[in-house]
Design an enzyme around this catalytic site. Structure first.
Site, mmCIF file in Angstrom:
data_model
loop_
_atom_site.group_PDB
_atom_site.id
_atom_site.type_symbol
_atom_site.label_atom_id
_atom_site.label_comp_id
_atom_site.label_asym_id
_atom_site.label_seq_id
_atom_site.Cartn_x
_atom_site.Cartn_y
_atom_site.Cartn_z
ATOM 1 N N ASP A 74 0.856 -1.183 0.000
ATOM 2 C CA ASP A 74 0.000 0.000 0.000
ATOM 3 C C ASP A 74 0.893 1.234 0.000
ATOM 4 O O ASP A 74 1.008 1.957 0.983
ATOM 5 C CB ASP A 74 -0.927 -0.011 1.220
ATOM 6 C CG ASP A 74 -1.979 1.094 1.155
ATOM 7 O OD1 ASP A 74 -2.148 1.693 0.078
ATOM 8 O OD2 ASP A 74 -2.633 1.353 2.186
ATOM 9 N N ASN B 175 9.994 -7.982 -8.694
ATOM 10 C CA ASN B 175 9.481 -6.658 -9.007
ATOM 11 C C ASN B 175 10.626 -5.702 -9.302
ATOM 12 O O ASN B 175 11.705 -5.808 -8.739
ATOM 13 C CB ASN B 175 8.608 -6.133 -7.855
ATOM 14 C CG ASN B 175 9.392 -5.318 -6.850
ATOM 15 O OD1 ASN B 175 9.660 -4.132 -7.065
ATOM 16 N ND2 ASN B 175 9.791 -5.961 -5.742
ATOM 17 N N MET C 39 9.574 -2.186 -9.497
ATOM 18 C CA MET C 39 8.598 -1.095 -9.505
ATOM 19 C C MET C 39 9.279 0.263 -9.626
ATOM 20 O O MET C 39 8.816 1.137 -10.357
ATOM 21 C CB MET C 39 7.744 -1.137 -8.237
ATOM 22 C CG MET C 39 7.058 -2.485 -7.992
ATOM 23 S SD MET C 39 5.923 -2.989 -9.289
ATOM 24 C CE MET C 39 4.545 -1.908 -8.974
ATOM 25 N N PHE D 215 9.981 2.565 -6.962
ATOM 26 C CA PHE D 215 9.414 3.608 -6.085
ATOM 27 C C PHE D 215 8.320 4.405 -6.789
ATOM 28 O O PHE D 215 8.264 5.631 -6.711
ATOM 29 C CB PHE D 215 10.501 4.575 -5.591
ATOM 30 C CG PHE D 215 11.454 4.004 -4.577
ATOM 31 C CD1 PHE D 215 11.305 2.730 -4.062
ATOM 32 C CD2 PHE D 215 12.531 4.761 -4.127
ATOM 33 C CE1 PHE D 215 12.195 2.204 -3.131
ATOM 34 C CE2 PHE D 215 13.430 4.259 -3.187
ATOM 35 C CZ PHE D 215 13.265 2.967 -2.688
ATOM 36 N N SER E 206 16.546 -0.981 -1.810
ATOM 37 C CA SER E 206 15.824 -1.455 -2.987
ATOM 38 C C SER E 206 16.790 -1.589 -4.158
ATOM 39 O O SER E 206 17.598 -0.693 -4.399
ATOM 40 C CB SER E 206 14.711 -0.479 -3.361
ATOM 41 O OG SER E 206 14.186 -0.811 -4.633
ATOM 42 N N ASN F 64 15.892 -1.457 -7.210
ATOM 43 C CA ASN F 64 15.201 -0.973 -8.405
ATOM 44 C C ASN F 64 15.329 0.524 -8.673
ATOM 45 O O ASN F 64 14.743 1.039 -9.613
ATOM 46 C CB ASN F 64 13.712 -1.349 -8.313
ATOM 47 C CG ASN F 64 13.530 -2.850 -8.199
ATOM 48 O OD1 ASN F 64 14.177 -3.607 -8.908
ATOM 49 N ND2 ASN F 64 12.681 -3.270 -7.279
ATOM 50 N N THR F 65 16.081 1.231 -7.829
ATOM 51 C CA THR F 65 16.403 2.632 -8.079
ATOM 52 C C THR F 65 17.904 2.714 -8.320
ATOM 53 O O THR F 65 18.682 2.286 -7.464
ATOM 54 C CB THR F 65 16.005 3.523 -6.879
ATOM 55 O OG1 THR F 65 14.582 3.485 -6.740
ATOM 56 C CG2 THR F 65 16.446 4.960 -7.081
ATOM 57 N N LYS G 250 16.080 -0.282 6.660
ATOM 58 C CA LYS G 250 15.784 -1.530 5.937
ATOM 59 C C LYS G 250 17.005 -1.935 5.135
ATOM 60 O O LYS G 250 17.556 -1.134 4.376
ATOM 61 C CB LYS G 250 14.586 -1.348 5.008
ATOM 62 C CG LYS G 250 14.103 -2.667 4.394
ATOM 63 C CD LYS G 250 12.713 -2.524 3.805
ATOM 64 C CE LYS G 250 12.152 -3.883 3.383
ATOM 65 N NZ LYS G 250 10.748 -3.772 2.922
ATOM 66 N N ASN H 256 15.072 -6.724 2.692
ATOM 67 C CA ASN H 256 14.441 -6.328 1.444
ATOM 68 C C ASN H 256 14.512 -7.490 0.453
ATOM 69 O O ASN H 256 14.884 -8.602 0.808
ATOM 70 C CB ASN H 256 15.159 -5.081 0.885
ATOM 71 C CG ASN H 256 14.224 -4.158 0.125
ATOM 72 O OD1 ASN H 256 13.359 -4.612 -0.621
ATOM 73 N ND2 ASN H 256 14.404 -2.860 0.302
ATOM 74 N N GLY I 64 9.629 -13.640 -1.522
ATOM 75 C CA GLY I 64 8.874 -14.871 -1.345
ATOM 76 C C GLY I 64 9.698 -15.979 -0.720
ATOM 77 O O GLY I 64 10.713 -15.738 -0.073
ATOM 78 N N TYR J 158 4.329 -9.986 2.732
ATOM 79 C CA TYR J 158 4.004 -9.318 1.465
ATOM 80 C C TYR J 158 3.672 -10.396 0.432
ATOM 81 O O TYR J 158 2.519 -10.633 0.126
ATOM 82 C CB TYR J 158 5.170 -8.431 0.996
ATOM 83 C CG TYR J 158 4.874 -7.676 -0.293
ATOM 84 C CD1 TYR J 158 4.780 -8.344 -1.504
ATOM 85 C CD2 TYR J 158 4.674 -6.304 -0.293
ATOM 86 C CE1 TYR J 158 4.481 -7.669 -2.687
ATOM 87 C CE2 TYR J 158 4.377 -5.618 -1.477
ATOM 88 C CZ TYR J 158 4.284 -6.308 -2.662
ATOM 89 O OH TYR J 158 3.984 -5.634 -3.818
#
Length: 341
Positions: A69, A115, A117, A119, A179, A181-182, A217, A246, A271, A321
């Site tokens: 969320d 993922n 994503m 951010f 993360s 992904n950035t 994190k 993470n 997962g 998650y």
């Protein structure tokens, strides 16, 4: 029942069905007796699951991890699914679209997700406004990051903006520098830039009349030497604790065919495949710090046994998650039932 529903849901693109399901939950929550129905089906009824940490009282130790969320759209609805706390974000100072679609992939053979994503979020101010209007008193964590276009040398400013914008509407903060992904974000986990960032946030925090817990994190891909640095930094900056871990950039030991993984490409893996490494990191930090660093565990938690493994390793709380997506809306109830036995 959820096994059948999951087969239908998994027939749709992951990101699209995620928002579709959550909008459906909003509709159910708004119906007469909708809240009562959700409470009856999903809320844990077990006594003795309260956890007290950082001056906060968690109704149970099972939270929802950041990323689910991001923009604090569904807090009141998630409260009726039984979560002891919800972590919103990662939010950034300015809205940003994130990476190109598709960017979320299921690996059913491994009960995992990948993922990238990036951010994607509507910006910290939008999240703060929603949190001001929420009806539930559910404990909320604010996971904060930097915008993609902000160079690392200016990253401190982005985290500061998020800290100020969320301070009055969250119960604790999580600094996300892990993360994958950035671009270049994980470089902020290096000792000196991380120390600078956390010292700055703690200085701001200590200027408040009632400081909030600030956690960090971390990635599961850190070496033991890097974890030693993290422990030292947490103790030096007097952080409230860690969120471990993470997503991972590793693809070792997966059942998903290599050609499919190659087709998916880059991203963070979450997962079941992350469970073991996440637990190793938690146990290492707990033992090395003499149990003095509170840890929120996340990574491969699907069942009560998974949650208990994390708690036995030294975690104080757990987050789900990917397990939530694979196990369904009763996951908190089932985990809490197992923990109370």
């Amino acid at each position: 029942m959820y096994g059948l529903i999951k087969k239908i849901l998994f027939g749709f693109p992951p990101e699209r069905i995620h928002y579709g399901v959550m909008r459906g939950l909003k509709v159910v929550n708004a119906l007469p007796f909708g809240k009562n129905l959700l409470d009856a089906c999903c809320r844990p009824k077990n006594d003795g699951l309260e956890r007290k940490l950082w001056g906060l009282t968690f109704a149970n130790p099972v939270g929802l991890a950041a990323g689910f969320d991001k923009d604090a759209r569904f807090i009141d609805e998630l409260a009726h699914l039984g979560f002891g706390f919800v972590e919103i974000g990662t939010v950034t100072p300015l809205p940003q679209p994130g990476n190109d679609l598709p960017r979320l992939f299921r690996l059913p053979e491994d009960e995992a997700l990948i993922n990238r994503m990036g951010f994607n979020n509507e910006g910290v101010r939008a999240a703060a406004k929603r949190l001001q209007k929420r009806k539930t008193n559910l404990i909320i964590g604010g996971n904060i990051g930097k915008n993609k276009l902000t160079p690392n040398e200016e990253a401190v400013s982005d985290y500061e903006k998020c800290f100020h914008a969320l301070f009055e509407v969250v119960d604790y903060f999580v600094v996300n520098v892990s993360s994958p992904n950035t671009p270049n974000l994980r470089a902020l986990q290096e000792k000196e830039p991380l120390k600078q960032l956390l010292h700055h946030l703690q200085t701001l925090n200590n200027q408040k009349s009632k400081p909030k817990p600030i956690l960090l994190k971390i990635a599961p891909d850190l070496t033991n030497e890097q974890l030693d640095d993290i422990i030292e930094i947490v103790q030096e900056t007097e952080l409230a604790g860690l969120v471990a871990t993470n997503t991972t950039i590793s693809r070792e030991g997966l059942n998903t065919p290599a050609e499919e993984l190659e087709k998916i490409g880059a991203g963070g893996l979450s997962g079941r495949p992350v469970r073991e490494r996440s637990t190793e990191v938690i146990r290492y930090i707990h033992e090395k710090s003499g149990g003095k660093i509170p840890i929120i565990a996340v990574g491969g938690i699907f069942t009560a046994a998974d949650a208990q493994e994390k708690l036995d390793a030294g975690a104080s709380l757990v987050q789900v998650y990917t397990g939530f997506i694979y196990e369904g809306p009763t996951i908190v109830k089932k985990i809490c039932q197992g923990l109370s036995v």
